[in-house]
Design an enzyme around this catalytic site. Structure first.
Site, mmCIF file in Angstrom:
data_model
loop_
_atom_site.group_PDB
_atom_site.id
_atom_site.type_symbol
_atom_site.label_atom_id
_atom_site.label_comp_id
_atom_site.label_asym_id
_atom_site.label_seq_id
_atom_site.Cartn_x
_atom_site.Cartn_y
_atom_site.Cartn_z
ATOM 1 C CG ASP A 156 16.618 0.804 5.871
ATOM 2 O OD1 ASP A 156 16.419 -0.032 6.768
ATOM 3 O OD2 ASP A 156 17.569 1.592 5.862
ATOM 4 C CG HIS A 158 13.469 -4.750 14.377
ATOM 5 N ND1 HIS A 158 13.509 -3.589 15.106
ATOM 6 C CD2 HIS A 158 13.128 -5.720 15.254
ATOM 7 C CE1 HIS A 158 13.233 -3.842 16.366
ATOM 8 N NE2 HIS A 158 12.995 -5.145 16.487
HETATM 9 P P1 ADP Z 1 19.986 -0.571 10.412
HETATM 10 O O1 ADP Z 1 18.936 -1.008 11.373
HETATM 11 O O2 ADP Z 1 19.915 -1.224 9.084
HETATM 12 O O3 ADP Z 1 21.341 -0.601 10.984
HETATM 13 P P2 ADP Z 1 18.972 2.099 11.005
HETATM 14 O O4 ADP Z 1 19.172 3.389 10.279
HETATM 15 O O5 ADP Z 1 17.559 1.781 11.338
HETATM 16 O O6 ADP Z 1 19.671 0.984 10.105
HETATM 17 O O7 ADP Z 1 19.760 2.096 12.371
HETATM 18 C C1 ADP Z 1 21.139 2.332 12.422
HETATM 19 C C2 ADP Z 1 21.503 2.710 13.847
HETATM 20 O O8 ADP Z 1 22.928 2.578 13.968
HETATM 21 C C3 ADP Z 1 21.147 4.153 14.179
HETATM 22 O O9 ADP Z 1 20.659 4.244 15.501
HETATM 23 C C4 ADP Z 1 22.474 4.881 14.028
HETATM 24 O O10 ADP Z 1 22.625 5.997 14.873
HETATM 25 C C5 ADP Z 1 23.483 3.813 14.399
HETATM 26 N N1 ADP Z 1 24.746 4.072 13.668
HETATM 27 C C6 ADP Z 1 24.894 4.262 12.352
HETATM 28 N N2 ADP Z 1 26.177 4.556 12.043
HETATM 29 C C7 ADP Z 1 26.847 4.535 13.187
HETATM 30 C C8 ADP Z 1 28.215 4.767 13.534
HETATM 31 N N3 ADP Z 1 29.156 5.064 12.625
HETATM 32 N N4 ADP Z 1 28.536 4.666 14.825
HETATM 33 C C9 ADP Z 1 27.597 4.350 15.741
HETATM 34 N N5 ADP Z 1 26.314 4.137 15.471
HETATM 35 C C10 ADP Z 1 25.929 4.224 14.217
HETATM 36 C C1 G6P Z 2 19.336 -4.266 11.496
HETATM 37 C C2 G6P Z 2 18.689 -5.548 11.961
HETATM 38 C C3 G6P Z 2 19.108 -5.853 13.389
HETATM 39 C C4 G6P Z 2 20.623 -5.853 13.509
HETATM 40 C C5 G6P Z 2 21.201 -4.538 12.980
HETATM 41 C C6 G6P Z 2 22.715 -4.502 12.996
HETATM 42 O O1 G6P Z 2 18.842 -3.251 12.297
HETATM 43 O O2 G6P Z 2 17.278 -5.432 11.864
HETATM 44 O O3 G6P Z 2 18.583 -7.095 13.808
HETATM 45 O O4 G6P Z 2 21.030 -6.060 14.840
HETATM 46 O O5 G6P Z 2 20.756 -4.331 11.652
HETATM 47 O O6 G6P Z 2 23.251 -5.586 12.312
HETATM 48 P P1 G6P Z 2 24.195 -6.675 13.007
HETATM 49 O O7 G6P Z 2 24.353 -7.726 11.986
HETATM 50 O O8 G6P Z 2 25.451 -5.934 13.319
HETATM 51 O O9 G6P Z 2 23.503 -7.148 14.260
#
Ligand code: ADP
Ligand code: G6P
Length: 465
Positions: free
Chosen positions: A364, A156
């Site tokens: 990202d 991912h």
């Molecule tokens: P990452 O995978 O690095 O976390 P992404 O943007 O691909 O970044 O995905 C983040 C996910 O987490 C999204 O589905 C978003 O809606 C969710 N998210 C981000 N901030 C919050 C929050 N404050 N509360 C709940 N969900 C959140």
């Molecule tokens: C990114 C990574 C995921 C991970 C998520 C949240 O999306 O690709 O594998 O689950 O961030 O991070 P966390 O450390 O809370 O699992």
């Protein structure tokens, strides 16, 4: 079967003190949960608490199998090798990767544990889909344990260029582990290319960007950009409750002319500090006035015991305090800073309020927040300011693209988006929404699973569910 470090739920304490299960944050869960729903699948992962394995109830028809992790396992595997070694290295080393031999031992041990759990549970001839950088050794171990399985692996996060990956002390083992899969999926073609180059350079294999020969097997490699449940997000954003809530939020913000929103995990890859600096300079030069424009920064707590994350949070909070102290007024902060998790309806309401969405990571894999924003703009309004270094930029070419390392450039793009003519904003948003409708999470799963399982039966079953 899905094997991921985390289950899609975390237990948390409800207001009445009872235990309740809450969807875990992050892009991996947001992507996979909608497609597995209602299918007879098993998800192998961690339930978010240390100690013996917890019983986790089935969720939307998906069987949850929890893998036990001790405090030491979490410290050395999750917080250590996964999030202090691999995560920074795979994100352009924007923070210095930390190498400890002890962490490597934990990484091997935990990967073995997940692989054994999957091997014990998988039906004969089943398809097992292993996820992300925490579990790169699982495909290799699983192939040894269960040669009858079809094994997929999806990364991912970005996969770095050889110049960076070559730093890793255990680089050969990590590559070999991934090559236990039949198909290795990445977010972008460049990542697949990096991987193939490394297979040649480190392991001396014969490889193209699509196929790698190892022993008597061919491992396929490809780009499968992940997505979201577009229709579901759009219908949530259009629902009465969300529309009313968005109106309320706008009133609470003081009916400004422009709302600029950012939603991130509190992570140094997300470019939060660069964005705050740009915003502060815009306030300072008077290009942005607190009365007209408000910024909302949601930064959900993440990996809080990892040193770089603690330090980041302190720096961000100090800077938000400074900016509000310098430019805010009574009842009118320059930045509304929210360090909390929100449910999907509240996020959808925030997306609806945002005239400008600033998604400016330094690196990202994809960034699903950008996709959620686009899906929620059901009336084709809203300007997406998007970093060139997010995987999403390869698809959203109509976004207001920026280089977040270039502070003046970032400021100029933010101002351009704020002042853009409504026709320009609408044309761009319409094109992005059309793209997202055609490339939703089902299309992603179908593309990956069709490539993995040549019979196509699995892809059809899962993506019609
Ligand atoms: P990452 O995978 O690095 O976390 P992404 O943007 O691909 O970044 O995905 C983040 C996910 O987490 C999204 O589905 C978003 O809606 C969710 N998210 C981000 N901030 C919050 C929050 N404050 N509360 C709940 N969900 C959140
Ligand atoms: C990114 C990574 C995921 C991970 C998520 C949240 O999306 O690709 O594998 O689950 O961030 O991070 P966390 O450390 O809370 O699992």
């Amino acid at each position: 079967m899905v094997v991921a470090h985390r289950l899609p739920v975390d237990d948390s304490v409800a207001p009445d003190g009872a235990c309740e299960w809450r969807r875990s944050p992050g892009g991996l869960v947001s992507a996979l949960h909608p497609i597995l729903r209602q299918s007879p699948a098993t998800w192998v992962g961690w339930a978010g608490q240390t100690g013996p394995a917890r019983h986790v109830p089935d969720l939307d028809g998906v069987h949850m199998h929890s893998v036990p992790l001790s405090t030491e396992d979490i410290a050395e595997h999750y917080e250590g090798f996964a999030n202090a070694t691999l995560w920074p290295l795979y994100h352009d080393a924007v923070e210095q990767p930390v190498y400890h031999r002890r962490w490597w031992e934990a990484y091997q041990r935990i990967n073995q544990r997940y692989a054994e759990a999957a091997a014990d549970l998988a039906e004969p001839g089943a398809t097992v889909w292993v996820q992300d950088y925490h579990l790169q050794l699982v495909p290799g171990i699983l192939r040894e344990l269960r040669p009858d399985l079809t094994i997929g692996f999806f990364m991912h996060v970005p996969f770095p260029p050889p110049e960076l990956f070559m730093q890793l002390p255990r680089r050969a083992e990590l590559l070999r582990g991934m090559l236990g899969a039949d198909l290795i999926g990445f977010q972008r073609a460049q990542a697949a290319h990096n991987f193939a180059q490394l297979a040649v350079k480190v392991l001396g294999l014969q490889a193209s960007d699509r196929r790698i020969a190892i022993g008597d097997r061919i491992v396929r490699v490809g780009a499968f950009p992940v997505s979201i449940d577009t229709a579901d997000m759009a219908s949530l954003a259009a629902s009465r409750g969300v529309v009313d809530r968005a109106r309320q939020l706008r009133a609470d913000l003081g009916e400004p002319k422009h709302v600029i929103l950012s939603v991130d995990r509190m992570d140094y890859t997300k470019g939060i500090e660069q964005r705050l600096k740009a915003y502060s300079e815009l306030l300072d030069s008077g290009q942005v006035k607190v009365r007209d424009t408000v910024m909302v920064q949601v930064a959900v707590p993440s990996r809080e015991r990892v040193e770089q994350y603690k330090a980041l949070r302190e720096r961000v909070e100090r800077e938000v305090g400074r900016i509000n102290g310098e430019y805010g007024r009574v009842g009118e902060p320059a930045i509304h800073y929210l360090n909390q998790p929100f449910d999907r309806a509240e996020l959808a309401a925030l997306y609806r309020v945002a005239d400008i969405m600033a998604v400016t990571p330094l690196r990202d894999g994809m960034n699903l927040v950008a996709k959620e924003y686009v899906a929620s703009r059901v009336d084709d309004t809203g300007a997406l300011v998007l970093s060139e270094f997010a995987g999403a930029a390869a698809e959203f070419t109509q976004a207001y693209l920026c280089n977040p390392h270039d502070l003046d450039g970032l400021k100029a793009v933010l101002m351009h988006a704020t002042r853009a003519a409504p026709d320009d904003v609408e044309e761009r948003m319409r094109a992005m929404r059309a793209h997202l409708r055609a490339h939703d999470i089902r299309a992603w799963a179908r593309a990956y699973l069709t490539a993995l399982d040549r019979t196509g039966v699995l892809a059809t079953r899962l993506t019609q569910a």
